[in-house]
Design a protein around this motif. Structure first.
Motif, mmCIF file in Angstrom:
data_model
loop_
_atom_site.group_PDB
_atom_site.id
_atom_site.type_symbol
_atom_site.label_atom_id
_atom_site.label_comp_id
_atom_site.label_asym_id
_atom_site.label_seq_id
_atom_site.Cartn_x
_atom_site.Cartn_y
_atom_site.Cartn_z
ATOM 1 N N SER A 1 0.839 -1.200 0.000
ATOM 2 C CA SER A 1 0.000 0.000 0.000
ATOM 3 C C SER A 1 0.873 1.249 0.000
ATOM 4 O O SER A 1 2.051 1.206 0.349
ATOM 5 N N GLN A 2 0.256 2.351 -0.393
ATOM 6 C CA GLN A 2 0.956 3.626 -0.384
ATOM 7 C C GLN A 2 0.279 4.508 0.653
ATOM 8 O O GLN A 2 -0.818 5.023 0.442
ATOM 9 N N ASN B 1 -3.856 4.662 1.835
ATOM 10 C CA ASN B 1 -3.926 3.251 1.453
ATOM 11 C C ASN B 1 -5.029 2.977 0.441
ATOM 12 O O ASN B 1 -5.647 1.921 0.442
ATOM 13 N N THR B 2 -5.248 3.944 -0.455
ATOM 14 C CA THR B 2 -6.197 3.722 -1.539
ATOM 15 C C THR B 2 -5.486 3.278 -2.810
ATOM 16 O O THR B 2 -6.135 2.842 -3.756
ATOM 17 N N ALA B 3 -4.162 3.380 -2.842
ATOM 18 C CA ALA B 3 -3.381 2.919 -3.996
ATOM 19 C C ALA B 3 -2.421 1.829 -3.532
ATOM 20 O O ALA B 3 -1.879 1.892 -2.428
ATOM 21 N N TRP B 4 -2.243 0.842 -4.395
ATOM 22 C CA TRP B 4 -1.390 -0.304 -4.068
ATOM 23 C C TRP B 4 -0.454 -0.586 -5.235
ATOM 24 O O TRP B 4 -0.815 -0.401 -6.395
ATOM 25 N N VAL B 5 0.754 -1.069 -4.928
ATOM 26 C CA VAL B 5 1.732 -1.459 -5.938
ATOM 27 C C VAL B 5 1.813 -2.984 -5.944
ATOM 28 O O VAL B 5 2.016 -3.593 -4.886
ATOM 29 N N LYS C 1 14.514 -7.367 10.514
ATOM 30 C CA LYS C 1 14.933 -7.504 9.112
ATOM 31 C C LYS C 1 13.791 -7.306 8.123
ATOM 32 O O LYS C 1 14.012 -7.336 6.915
ATOM 33 N N LEU C 2 12.576 -7.100 8.620
ATOM 34 C CA LEU C 2 11.465 -6.791 7.727
ATOM 35 C C LEU C 2 11.740 -5.441 7.078
ATOM 36 O O LEU C 2 12.175 -4.512 7.742
ATOM 37 N N ALA C 3 11.506 -5.333 5.789
ATOM 38 C CA ALA C 3 11.809 -4.078 5.102
ATOM 39 C C ALA C 3 10.940 -3.923 3.868
ATOM 40 O O ALA C 3 10.411 -4.891 3.341
ATOM 41 N N TYR C 4 10.814 -2.671 3.445
ATOM 42 C CA TYR C 4 10.203 -2.387 2.161
ATOM 43 C C TYR C 4 10.873 -1.151 1.587
ATOM 44 O O TYR C 4 11.486 -0.353 2.297
ATOM 45 N N GLY C 5 10.777 -1.015 0.305
ATOM 46 C CA GLY C 5 11.240 0.188 -0.375
ATOM 47 C C GLY C 5 10.251 0.507 -1.473
ATOM 48 O O GLY C 5 9.782 -0.393 -2.172
ATOM 49 N N ASP C 6 9.893 1.776 -1.614
ATOM 50 C CA ASP C 6 8.917 2.163 -2.620
ATOM 51 C C ASP C 6 9.408 3.417 -3.327
ATOM 52 O O ASP C 6 9.422 4.502 -2.756
ATOM 53 N N CYS C 7 9.836 3.243 -4.558
ATOM 54 C CA CYS C 7 10.309 4.354 -5.379
ATOM 55 C C CYS C 7 9.383 4.566 -6.570
ATOM 56 O O CYS C 7 9.812 4.932 -7.663
ATOM 57 N N THR C 8 8.093 4.315 -6.361
ATOM 58 C CA THR C 8 7.101 4.518 -7.410
ATOM 59 C C THR C 8 6.483 5.903 -7.244
ATOM 60 O O THR C 8 6.595 6.516 -6.173
ATOM 61 N N PRO C 9 5.833 6.432 -8.274
ATOM 62 C CA PRO C 9 5.302 7.801 -8.199
ATOM 63 C C PRO C 9 4.362 8.065 -7.025
ATOM 64 O O PRO C 9 4.320 9.174 -6.516
ATOM 65 N N GLY C 10 3.599 7.086 -6.548
ATOM 66 C CA GLY C 10 2.666 7.321 -5.449
ATOM 67 C C GLY C 10 3.260 7.130 -4.070
ATOM 68 O O GLY C 10 2.552 7.204 -3.069
ATOM 69 N N SER C 11 4.568 6.913 -3.983
ATOM 70 C CA SER C 11 5.192 6.657 -2.679
ATOM 71 C C SER C 11 5.311 7.940 -1.863
ATOM 72 O O SER C 11 5.026 9.037 -2.345
ATOM 73 N N LEU C 12 5.742 7.797 -0.627
ATOM 74 C CA LEU C 12 5.871 8.947 0.263
ATOM 75 C C LEU C 12 6.756 10.049 -0.306
ATOM 76 O O LEU C 12 6.560 11.212 -0.028
ATOM 77 N N MET C 13 7.735 9.678 -1.119
ATOM 78 C CA MET C 13 8.614 10.676 -1.718
ATOM 79 C C MET C 13 8.273 10.926 -3.189
ATOM 80 O O MET C 13 9.068 11.501 -3.922
ATOM 81 N N GLY C 14 7.114 10.488 -3.616
ATOM 82 C CA GLY C 14 6.677 10.771 -4.972
ATOM 83 C C GLY C 14 7.591 10.221 -6.044
ATOM 84 O O GLY C 14 7.815 10.858 -7.069
ATOM 85 N N GLY C 15 8.143 9.032 -5.831
ATOM 86 C CA GLY C 15 9.004 8.406 -6.820
ATOM 87 C C GLY C 15 10.480 8.712 -6.639
ATOM 88 O O GLY C 15 11.323 8.168 -7.338
#
Length: 190
Positions: A71-72, A77-81, A150-164
């Motif tokens: 989710s983003q 959490n209305t958009a998901w990758v 060790k749980l982790a995520y990374g989101d570099c998509t346009p809808g992420s917290l940093m807008g890609g």
């Protein structure tokens, strides 16, 4: 003359009576919740969530097909990758496996390539990933603090917290906090 048919019948009865061990491939569901501390006051329910599934072979202890959705939080959490590519599995001691799934068919998420925990600048390909910890003896075993770390995520998509531009959450290597204030917390497999 009767010995040959009797021998054949005996051999056939052994074959028919012998049961072969068959592997059972079981599908498990997995869910992880990353607390987005930047929203703790304004939108406490806006955490980053991962929901997915994987297959587990109970004979070989192999994990395959980890896929799911991330989710983003910035969208409420209305958009998901979609994370459709299991591209990494790393042993974490004798009983645990760290398995990662990606949005793109590449492990390059952060600048310089790869998906090292703590990365905060995008590689430029709008990729995202999640890492889950799976016990190889019993996948439903509750995570200990060592696995939660060790749980982790990374989101570099346009809808992420940093807008890609890049954003990472998780525990490992960040003193308990990801680059965007995301903290690992809950991980369940059922």
């Amino acid at each position: 003359m009767w010995k040959v048919p009797a021998l054949i019948a005996g051999a056939l009865s052994l074959l028919v009576g012998t049961q072969t061990a068959q592997a059972a491939v079981i599908t498990y569901n997995v869910a992880q919740n990353y607390n987005q501390v930047v929203y703790d006051v304004s939108h406490p329910a806006w955490d980053t969530l991962f929901t997915g599934s994987f297959s587990y072979d109970d004979t070989t202890h192999a994990v395959s097909g980890l896929t799911g959705s991330l989710s983003q939080a910035m969208t409420g959490n209305t958009a998901w990758v979609a994370l459709d590519y299991q591209l990494s599995a790393v042993n974490d001691g004798p009983d645990w496996l760290l398995v990662s799934a990606f949005a793109k068919n590449t492990t390059d998420v952060f600048m310089g390539g790869g998906f090292t925990t703590g990365g905060t600048t995008t590689y430029g390909n709008q990729n995202a990933y999640v890492t889950v910890a799976i016990n190889l003896t019993d996948p439903t075993t509750a995570l200990g603090q060592s696995q939660i770390d060790k749980l982790a995520y990374g989101d570099c998509t346009p809808g992420s917290l940093m807008g890609g531009m890049g954003g990472m959450g998780g525990m490992g290597g960040m003193g308990g906090m990801g680059g965007m204030g995301g903290m690992g917390g809950m991980g369940t497999i059922c």
